[in-house]
Design a protein around this motif. Structure first.
Motif, PDB file in Angstrom:
ATOM      1  N   LEU A   1      -7.331   0.465  -7.988  1.00  5.95           N
ATOM      2  CA  LEU A   1      -6.487   0.071  -6.852  1.00  5.95           C
ATOM      3  C   LEU A   1      -5.040   0.303  -7.241  1.00  5.95           C
TER       4      LEU A   1
ATOM      5  N   ALA B   1     -13.602  -1.403  -7.034  1.00  2.97           N
ATOM      6  CA  ALA B   1     -12.280  -1.360  -6.396  1.00  2.97           C
ATOM      7  C   ALA B   1     -12.407  -1.302  -4.872  1.00  2.97           C
ATOM      8  N   GLU B   2     -13.363  -0.504  -4.388  1.00  2.00           N
ATOM      9  CA  GLU B   2     -13.480  -0.344  -2.941  1.00  2.00           C
ATOM     10  C   GLU B   2     -13.839  -1.677  -2.268  1.00  2.00           C
TER      11      GLU B   2
ATOM     12  N   ASP C   1     -11.673   6.590  -8.423  1.00  2.00           N
ATOM     13  CA  ASP C   1     -12.261   5.884  -7.278  1.00  2.00           C
ATOM     14  C   ASP C   1     -12.704   4.445  -7.603  1.00  2.00           C
TER      15      ASP C   1
ATOM     16  N   ASN D   1       0.782  -1.237   0.000  1.00  2.00           N
ATOM     17  CA  ASN D   1       0.000   0.000   0.000  1.00  2.00           C
ATOM     18  C   ASN D   1       0.815   1.290   0.000  1.00  2.00           C
TER      19      ASN D   1
ATOM     20  N   LYS E   1     -10.349   7.472  -2.665  1.00  2.00           N
ATOM     21  CA  LYS E   1     -11.728   7.854  -2.973  1.00  2.00           C
ATOM     22  C   LYS E   1     -11.699   9.262  -3.570  1.00  2.00           C
TER      23      LYS E   1
ATOM     24  N   THR F   1      -8.030  -1.450 -12.559  1.00  2.00           N
ATOM     25  CA  THR F   1      -9.472  -1.410 -12.290  1.00  2.00           C
ATOM     26  C   THR F   1     -10.088  -2.698 -12.833  1.00  2.00           C
TER      27      THR F   1
ATOM     28  N   TYR G   1      -6.254   2.522  -1.895  1.00  2.00           N
ATOM     29  CA  TYR G   1      -7.473   2.926  -2.592  1.00  2.00           C
ATOM     30  C   TYR G   1      -7.695   4.415  -2.333  1.00  2.00           C
TER      31      TYR G   1
ATOM     32  N   PHE H   1     -10.716  -3.819  -2.308  1.00  2.00           N
ATOM     33  CA  PHE H   1      -9.799  -3.246  -1.301  1.00  2.00           C
ATOM     34  C   PHE H   1     -10.165  -3.729   0.103  1.00  2.00           C
TER      35      PHE H   1
END
Ligand code: PMP
Length: 360
Positions: free
Chosen positions: A332, A306-307, A329, A29, A324, A300, A322, A310
Motif C-alpha cells: 500500500l 494489501a488489497e 501487488d 492516495n 495491482k 506491506t 493500491y 485497501f
C-alpha cells in the motif's frame, strides 16, 4: 462501420488516483500535501481577483518570464536553464517527446512512476524496464548499457527510496550520448538533489513540481532545470504544440509560493515528523515499511493482503493507493497526512486488522 477507427491512435492511458467529490474522505492516495499553500499564495490570488479582469482578458506571457525569473533566482541558475509547464507531468511529457527520439530503448526502473510507459507508448518510444533489486533499490551499473535515454525518479515512486549519493552522477557520466531525466517530484522531503550536476553535465535534466512540497497540486505548475541547449530544444517542441501552457493565475501564484521560504521549510519539517510517526506505528502493527525519503510510505503487512486492507480502509472513507502490478501487488502507498488524519487512519487500521484476526 466506423471506418475512421483504423486510423485512431490506440493507447492505454495512465490512471490517476481517485479524486472523490465527497469532502469527508481522508485522502492519503495521491501524495498531496495536507497543509494549505503559503499565505502569500492566497494573497496573490486575492490580488488577482481584485484587478484580474484585464489580466484574464489577455493571453498570458507565452514565455512565463516572471515565473522563470523567480525560479532561476531561487535556484541560482540562469533563466535560460529553466523550463516551466503545467505540472511536472506536462514537463516530463515534453521532455520525452523532445529527447527520446532514437531507435534505441529508453530505460527506467521496473517499479516506478507508471506514467513513464504511457508516454513512451503514446510517442512510440521503445523502452526497457530495468529491474530494481529485491529491496527495490536502483543501481547505477544497471544503466550502463546502450540506450536511447534514461528517466529515474529520485526519490523513486511508489517506493520512496532514494538513490545512493554518487549514483546519479555515475549514470549521467556513463551516458554522454543520452539525456538523463531525474524526476525530483519528492526531493524536498529527502534524498540528494542532482541540481548542481546540471552545471557540469549537458545531458542531465532535473524535473520538479509545485504539487507536493508546495501544496499546489491544483495550480498545475512544474519545471525543469538543465543546460541551455536542452531547455531550448524543449521550448521548440512546446511552442510547436501550445504557446500558452502557463495561465495567468499559475504564473502569479507560483511566484508567490517560491518567495515564501520560511513557510515552505516549516511544512516540510512537519511532514517529515509525521512520516516518522507513521513508520513507527505501521511497524508496530507488523507492516514492513520501505525506507522513505518522500511524503508517502510504501508498506506491506506480514500477514494480511494489501488489497483487503485497501478495500476495508476505503469502506471507512480512508483512501490510500493500491497498485495491482507485478512485484508490488501486496503493498500500500500511504501519503503522509496531518497528525490528526494519521491518528484517524491508525484507529481505522487497528480496527480492520483486529477484525481480520478474529475472522481467521
Ligand atoms: N513524477 C512523479 C514521480 C509523481 O509521482 C508525480 C505525481 N503523480 C508526478 C511526477 C507528476 O506530478 P505533477 O504533474 O502534479 O507535477
Amino acid at each position: 462501420m466506423q471506418l475512421w477507427k483504423k486510423n485512431v491512435r490506440e493507447v492505454e492511458p495512465y490512471v490517476p488516483g481517485e479524486q472523490p467529490l465527497d469532502t469527508k474522505v481522508i485522502k492519503l492516495n495521491t501524495n498531496e500535501n495536507p497543509y494549505p499553500p503559503s499565505p502569500l499564495v492566497l494573497k496573490a490570488a486575492e490580488e488577482l481577483a481584485r484587478k484580474g479582469a484585464d489580466q484574464l482578458r489577455k493571453y498570458p506571457d507565452p514565455g512565463a518570464k516572471k515565473l522563470i525569473q523567480t525560479l532561476s533566482a531561487y535556484h541560482g541558475v540562469w533563466p535560460e536553464n529553466v523550463f516551466v509547464g503545467v505540472g511536472s507531468d506536462d514537463v516530463l511529457s515534453i521532455a520525452f517527446l523532445t529527447f527520446f527520439n532514437s531507435d534505441k530503448k529508453i530505460l527506467f526502473p521496473d517499479v516506478t512512476y507508471s506514467f513513464y510507459p504511457v508516454w513512451a507508448n503514446v510517442y512510440d518510444i521503445p523502452f526497457k524496464k530495468v529491474r530494481t533489486d529485491e529491496d527495490f533499490r536502483i543501481h547505477a551499473e544497471d544503466y550502463k548499457v546502450p540506450n536511447g535515454g534514461i528517466v529515474i525518479p529520485n526519490p523513486n515512486a511508489p517506493t520512496g527510496i532514494s538513490l545512493k549519493p554518487g549514483d546519479i552522477e555515475e549514470i549521467v557520466r556513463s551516458n554522454p550520448a543520452s539525456v538523463v531525466i531525474i524526476d525530483e517530484a519528492y526531493i524536498d522531503f529527502g534524498g540528494e538533489t542532482a541540481l548542481e550536476l546540471t552545471r557540469e553535465y549537458d545531458n542531465l535534466l532535473v524535473v520538479r513540481t509545485f504539487s507536493k512540497s508546495r501544496s499546489l497540486a491544483g495550480l498545475r505548475v512544474g519545471y525543469a532545470i538543465g543546460n541551455e541547449a536542452l531547455i531550448d530544444a524543449m521550448n521548440s517542441v512546446k511552442f510547436s504544440i501550445n504557446s500558452y501552457t502557463m495561465n495567468v493565475p499559475s504564473i502569479h501564484m507560483g511566484c508567490a509560493s517560491v518567495n515564501d521560504k520560511e513557510y515552505f521549510s516549516k511544512c516540510i519539517r512537519q511532514i517529515k515528523d509525521t512520516r516518522d510517526y507513521t513508520v513507527e506505528n505501521l511497524e508496530r502493527l507488523k507492516f514492513k515499511v520501505l525506507p522513505s525519503d518522500a511524503n508517502f510510505v510504501f508498506a506491506t503487512h506480514i500477514r494480511y493482503k494489501a488489497e483487503d486492507i485497501f478495500k476495508a480502509l476505503k469502506e471507512r472513507k480512508i483512501f490510500v493507493r493500491y497498485f495491482k502490478q507485478p512485484r508490488i501487488d501486496n503493498y500500500l502507498r500511504i501519503t503522509i497526512g496531518t497528525d490528526e488524519e494519521m491518528r484517524k487512519f491508525f484507529k481505522a487500521l487497528r480496527d480492520i486488522l483486529h477484525g481480520f484476526d478474529i475472522s481467521f
